[in-house]
Design a protein around this motif. Structure first.
Motif, PDB file in Angstrom:
ATOM      1  N   ASP A   1       0.959  -1.495   0.074  1.00 20.09           N
ATOM      2  CA  ASP A   1      -0.170   0.371   0.543  1.00 20.09           C
ATOM      3  C   ASP A   1       0.812   1.170   0.178  1.00 20.09           C
ATOM      4  N   PRO A   2       1.012   1.479  -1.323  1.00 23.34           N
ATOM      5  CA  PRO A   2       1.882   3.320  -0.997  1.00 23.34           C
ATOM      6  C   PRO A   2       1.268   4.426  -1.122  1.00 23.34           C
ATOM      7  N   THR A   3       0.311   3.923  -0.552  1.00 27.84           N
ATOM      8  CA  THR A   3      -0.843   6.050   0.498  1.00 27.84           C
ATOM      9  C   THR A   3      -0.634   5.792   1.001  1.00 27.84           C
ATOM     10  N   LEU A   4      -0.585   4.826   2.202  1.00 26.25           N
ATOM     11  CA  LEU A   4      -0.474   6.278   3.728  1.00 26.25           C
ATOM     12  C   LEU A   4       1.348   6.340   3.697  1.00 26.25           C
ATOM     13  N   TRP A   5       2.653   6.022   2.972  1.00 20.56           N
ATOM     14  CA  TRP A   5       3.210   6.856   3.964  1.00 20.56           C
ATOM     15  C   TRP A   5       4.388   6.722   2.355  1.00 20.56           C
ATOM     16  N   LYS A   6       3.929   8.530   2.095  1.00 20.64           N
ATOM     17  CA  LYS A   6       4.472   8.882   0.705  1.00 20.64           C
ATOM     18  C   LYS A   6       4.888  10.469   0.595  1.00 20.64           C
ATOM     19  N   ALA A   7       5.699  10.312   0.338  1.00 20.90           N
ATOM     20  CA  ALA A   7       6.388  11.950  -0.356  1.00 20.90           C
ATOM     21  C   ALA A   7       5.658  12.725  -0.542  1.00 20.90           C
ATOM     22  N   MET A   8       5.272  14.243  -0.615  1.00 18.76           N
ATOM     23  CA  MET A   8       4.640  15.413  -0.385  1.00 18.76           C
ATOM     24  C   MET A   8       3.660  15.200  -2.443  1.00 18.76           C
ATOM     25  N   ASP A   9       2.827  15.027  -2.728  1.00 14.30           N
ATOM     26  CA  ASP A   9       2.024  15.130  -3.577  1.00 14.30           C
ATOM     27  C   ASP A   9       3.143  16.024  -3.963  1.00 14.30           C
ATOM     28  N   GLY A  10       2.686  15.573  -5.859  1.00 15.76           N
ATOM     29  CA  GLY A  10       3.570  16.345  -6.915  1.00 15.76           C
ATOM     30  C   GLY A  10       5.508  16.760  -6.378  1.00 15.76           C
ATOM     31  N   VAL A  11       5.732  16.099  -5.604  1.00 16.72           N
ATOM     32  CA  VAL A  11       7.468  16.347  -4.773  1.00 16.72           C
ATOM     33  C   VAL A  11       8.066  14.957  -4.995  1.00 16.72           C
ATOM     34  N   VAL A  12       8.834  15.124  -6.024  1.00 12.22           N
ATOM     35  CA  VAL A  12       9.921  14.295  -6.382  1.00 12.22           C
ATOM     36  C   VAL A  12      11.529  14.286  -5.626  1.00 12.22           C
ATOM     37  N   ASP A  13      12.392  13.506  -5.718  1.00  6.30           N
ATOM     38  CA  ASP A  13      13.669  13.478  -5.224  1.00  6.30           C
ATOM     39  C   ASP A  13      14.098  12.418  -6.698  1.00  6.30           C
ATOM     40  N   ALA A  14      15.925  13.146  -6.756  1.00  6.97           N
ATOM     41  CA  ALA A  14      17.032  12.454  -7.987  1.00  6.97           C
ATOM     42  C   ALA A  14      17.635  11.238  -7.381  1.00  6.97           C
TER      43      ALA A  14
END
Length: 602
Positions: A330-343
């Protein structure tokens, strides 16, 4: 009562008139109970949980945590599944396992899913006595006898089909190696190998079960945190689980900040075992090793986040006909802020490409590529910088860090020699040092240089054939129309690679670059222009900075000043790239801060 009558939807925060009403409701429910089934004894592997317990982080989150006694290896998912069902879902149950043991448990009918992970890579390895040549035997498919835990026997038989893998109890495994009954043991390279090294008085031979000798193996994550499927469908349990994860990874953050203090806490909580030594230095060393694995889960500043693509790759290798990623994660509970990614995923791809190129170079030339990195003084970001050791401790693992280039190079098959010169080194002394390394394939002179050094002369002394870092551009800041050397500056090239890998087209786009340094801003503008972009180069004191950025399709900030631009002024759909960061209060603060209500992608 209302929730029981009208359903659990009333428990959603959106059904309360304000945050205070929601908070009062949650407080009225009292402490939330969580039962935690670890897959090993309380030890340095769970230092973040130990610290969160001792320092009251769970209590502050309104959680009453019960750590259960260890169960037989591989039964953790079953314990959590049955425990939650046996209590009819009245309280949350959470467990930890390796991805390679969790997937078979789900296939066997345990209704649980992964939500986060404490280790971003498996520490599973083979350990042998010094001189046992297990690396050579493993790489050539030689005959070996290996002692392993029951839950790892099948995995080892698959990885090493020519070996005889024996099911040996945890407490007997190391003794069988010391008695010469087996050639190697399956071990965890954060504690058992450290204990073996102490017992032997020298370093044992260690072969990781992923990468290196086994390039095709994908073990995925370790110390994966999972919860029952039914709990993940319940609003209250999801909120409790999120609070548990926040406290747990805050605990791990504190471990990284103070591993010695964390070791004291672990030492108080762990019992006796032949897998470790109950002395402070041993526990601190083991805790630091664990932190290296936890740091691999860092994404957008948060720890514990599972990368979906990595999970899928490992699942496909581990259980080709097993549960789908949707059934196991379930990748929806603990994730980065929507629209934010890193390299990080892009960097991992570059590392894989480099390892392959190094392998080809070794085969063709009989030696690994060699890079020499020269630093003068302590102003340049690297191991001599005043913040270097602390940043290495807190953020990236040592084999992927700018602050440990030798280890990072070794991880991709490149020999890196770091040369550190005193700040009072003269220009001629520096040039002589640069010319001394004619045997190197690449030469990098770190910037900035002391003011007493003639930068143009120094950078001009680097042969173009060895210029891996665009030195012939950066060495001539006085040029009106400089030309980039054989290779663009590494930072600039990395920025363009990240944009391309995320599908951001630059052709015809308006790109605003904040920061006009000849280290990043100026060469980056040239690279972007060559990609068809219209580039506006400015600095943090530009009077119309906000106006120009508001109209841009892409905003790249390399100013090194937090808050240089308010994200709220940017248009919908803009791509924001934070190059500049500031090390402050043990954290990296980006130039442009994302907010929960922001619409841009960063």
């Amino acid at each position: 009562i209302l929730a029981q009558v009208f359903g659990s939807s009333l428990q959603d925060p959106r059904h309360f008139r304000d945050v205070l009403a929601w908070a009062r409701y949650k407080m009225s429910r009292g402490a939330r109970h969580v039962s935690l089934q670890l897959d090993y004894y309380m030890s340095s592997q769970f230092a973040g949980i130990a610290v969160a317990l001792r320092r009251g982080l769970y209590d502050k989150a309104g959680i009453r945590l019960q750590v259960l006694a260890p169960c037989p290896p591989g039964d953790e998912a079953q314990v959590v599944h049955r425990g939650f069902a046996g209590e009819q879902g009245k309280q949350l149950w959470v467990g930890s396992m390796e991805q390679n043991t969790l997937l078979p448990a789900i296939s066997a009918g345990c209704k649980v899913k992964a939500v986060a992970s404490m280790f971003g890579r498996s520490p599973l390895c083979l350990a042998g006595l010094p001189g046992s040549r297990i690396r050579e035997l493993a790489s050539k498919g030689g005959k070996m006898r290996i002692a392993a835990h029951v839950d790892t026997v099948d995995l080892l038989r698959r990885i090493l089909p020519h070996a005889e893998v024996l099911d040996v109890p945890r407490e007997d495994k190391m003794q069988s190696l010391m008695r010469g009954e087996v050639d190697a043991v399956q071990a965890y390279d954060v504690m058992e190998t450290l204990k073996l090294s102490r017992d032997l008085g020298r370093q044992p031979e260690i072969v990781p079960l992923e990468g290196g000798v086994f390039p095709e193996v994908a073990l995925g994550y370790a110390q994966v945190l999972f919860a029952p499927n039914q709990a993940l469908k319940d609003v209250d349990h999801r909120e409790t689980l999120r609070s548990f994860l926040e406290a747990s990874f805050q605990g791990w953050r504190q471990v990284m900040q103070d591993p010695a203090g964390a070791a004291d806490i672990v030492l108080e909580m762990q019992g006796d075992s032949d897998h470790w030594l109950n002395d402070r230095q041993f526990v601190e060393d083991s805790t630091k090793l664990c932190c290296e694995y936890v740091k691999r889960t860092r994404s957008c500043g948060d720890f514990g986040i599972i990368n979906i693509d990595k999970w899928k790759r490992a699942s496909s290798w581990l259980e080709p006909s097993g549960p789908s990623p949707e059934e196991s994660l379930d990748p929806t509970l603990w994730k980065a802020m929507d629209g934010v990614v890193d390299a990080h995923p892009v960097a991992q791809a570059v590392h894989a490409e480099t390892r392959q190129l190094s392998k080809e170079a070794l085969a063709q030339r009989g030696r690994s590529p060699k890079l020499v990195v020269v630093t003068v003084g302590s102003a340049a970001l690297g191991r001599t910088h005043p913040d270097g050791a602390r940043r290495l401790q807190l953020f990236a693992p040592s084999d992927v860090s700018w602050f440990s280039k030798a280890a990072t190079g070794a991880a991709v098959g490149v020999e890196v020699q770091e040369v550190d010169l005193a700040a009072d080194t003269t220009t001629q002394e520096l040039i002589a040092e640069l010319r001394r390394h004619s045997d190197a394939d690449g030469l990098q002179l770190m910037w900035p240089l002391p003011a007493s050094i003639d930068a143009a002369q120094a950078y001009a002394a680097i042969p173009r054939s060895m210029d891996v870092d665009g030195a012939h551009f950066r060495g001539r800041p006085d040029m009106v129309a400089p030309t980039i050397g054989t290779h663009p500056p590494v930072g600039c090239q990395g920025i363009v690679r990240v944009l391309e890998d995320h599908g951001v087209s630059l052709e015809g786009k308006h790109v605003a670059v904040i920061g006009r340094s000849w280290l990043v801003g100026q060469p980056l503008s040239q690279l972007l222009s060559a990609k068809g972009a219209t580039v506006t180069l400015m600095h943090r004191s530009s009077k119309n900075l906000a106006e120009l950025c508001a109209a841009a399709d892409v905003v790249i900030s390399a100013a090194g000043h937090p808050g240089v631009l308010d994200v709220s002024i940017l248009k919908t759909g803009v791509v924001v790239v934070n190059v500049g960061t500031t090390f402050k209060d043990d954290d990296l603060v980006p130039d442009i801060l994302p907010t929960g209500d922001s619409h841009p992608a960063s």
